[in-house]
Scaffold this active site. Structure first.
Site: not given
Ligand code: APR
Length: 250
Positions: A127, A200
């Site tokens: 990201h 996550s």
């Protein structure tokens, strides 16, 4: 028992599985940085429980959205500058240095894996990275401090000499994923016999397909996370509790 609730027991399980593995891929999310003082997004105190994300098309179409995005980036820069990588970041850097792990695939943009010592050729930032900016048209690099000075001097958000918009080098919602990073991630996964997903919620695509690909390709899948994730059913082991504790034996 697949799910280990007690983090010290989880630490023993993780240490044993890593010791037995040939090649480990480490996949991380924002949960690995909370013990350094950086909030995650969807945990009990997560950022998205407080503010709305700014989508890519909003950034491109609205000067107001761009100003808010830059305000958040400067605040994040200052927040990250004030913290240190934690025991889990350092344990992962040691796994890379020893050759036990071949890659760190991270969704995080805080740069803490790099600061813990993971070299760029072993770090896959799916990201992007919030520590600098780039031009959306010609990809020229711009430092955050330079962008901040332009906004202070002109009252406008920065544009590149080529006319393109300058944006922090992160992948916003609605923005295309970096194909090169996804390819590097898939190559690393092909060599791994153990895939460890850490901190996550495994809810954002396409990043969250990577643990599935690893499992499909025959790797053992371990999930280390305080809360349940959609992939817990697929995992070989789920280790609950503080990531710092679970990584304390590595
Ligand atoms: N120990 C164990 N688990 C923790 C800890 C901790 N100290 N701190 C947080 N967690 C867990 C939370 O319970 C949560 O399930 O980490 C998870 C973090 O999930 P998210 O906040 O959703 O972060 P992440 O999965 O990285 O988000 C993915 O979404 O917003 C986008 O681009 C952003 O990269 C981000 C992506």
């Amino acid at each position: 028992m697949k799910t280990v609730e007690e983090p010290l027991e989880g630490a023993a399980v993780l240490a044993e599985r890593v010791a037995r593995a040939e090649t480990v891929v480490i996949f991380t999310g924002a949960g690995i940085s909370t013990e350094s003082g950086i909030p995650d997004f969807r945990g009990p105190n997560g950022l998205w429980t407080k503010i709305k994300p700014i989508y890519y098309d909003e950034f491109v179409s609205s000067e107001t959205a761009r100003r808010e995005d830059w305000k958040r980036r400067f605040a994040f820069r200052d927040q990250v500058a004030a913290v240190e990588p934690n025991v889990a970041h350092r344990a992962i850097a040691r796994l890379i240095a020893s050759g036990k792990a071949n890659a760190v695939i991270t969704q995080n943009i805080d740069g803490l894996h790099g600061r813990a010592g993971v070299p760029a050729d072993r770090l896959i930032e799916l990201h992007g990275n919030a520590t600098y900016a780039t031009c959306l048209s010609c990809d020229a690099r711009v430092e955050l401090d330079e962008a901040e000075a332009i906004i202070a001097a002109t009252g406008r958000t920065p544009r590149c000499a080529c006319g393109g918009l300058i944006k922090a080098a992160v992948i916003s919602f609605g923005q295309a994923m970096p194909s090169r990073e996804m390819q590097r991630a898939e190559e690393a996964i092909q060599q791994a016999d153990l895939f460890v997903a850490v901190g996550s919620s495994l809810t954002v695509q396409p990043a969250a397909t990577l643990p599935m690909i690893a499992k499909y390709e025959g790797a053992e899948l371990i999930i280390v996370n305080a809360e349940s994730t959609p992939l817990d059913g697929l995992a070989d082991r789920v280790l609950r509790g503080s990531i710092g504790t679970v990584f304390s034996r590595l």
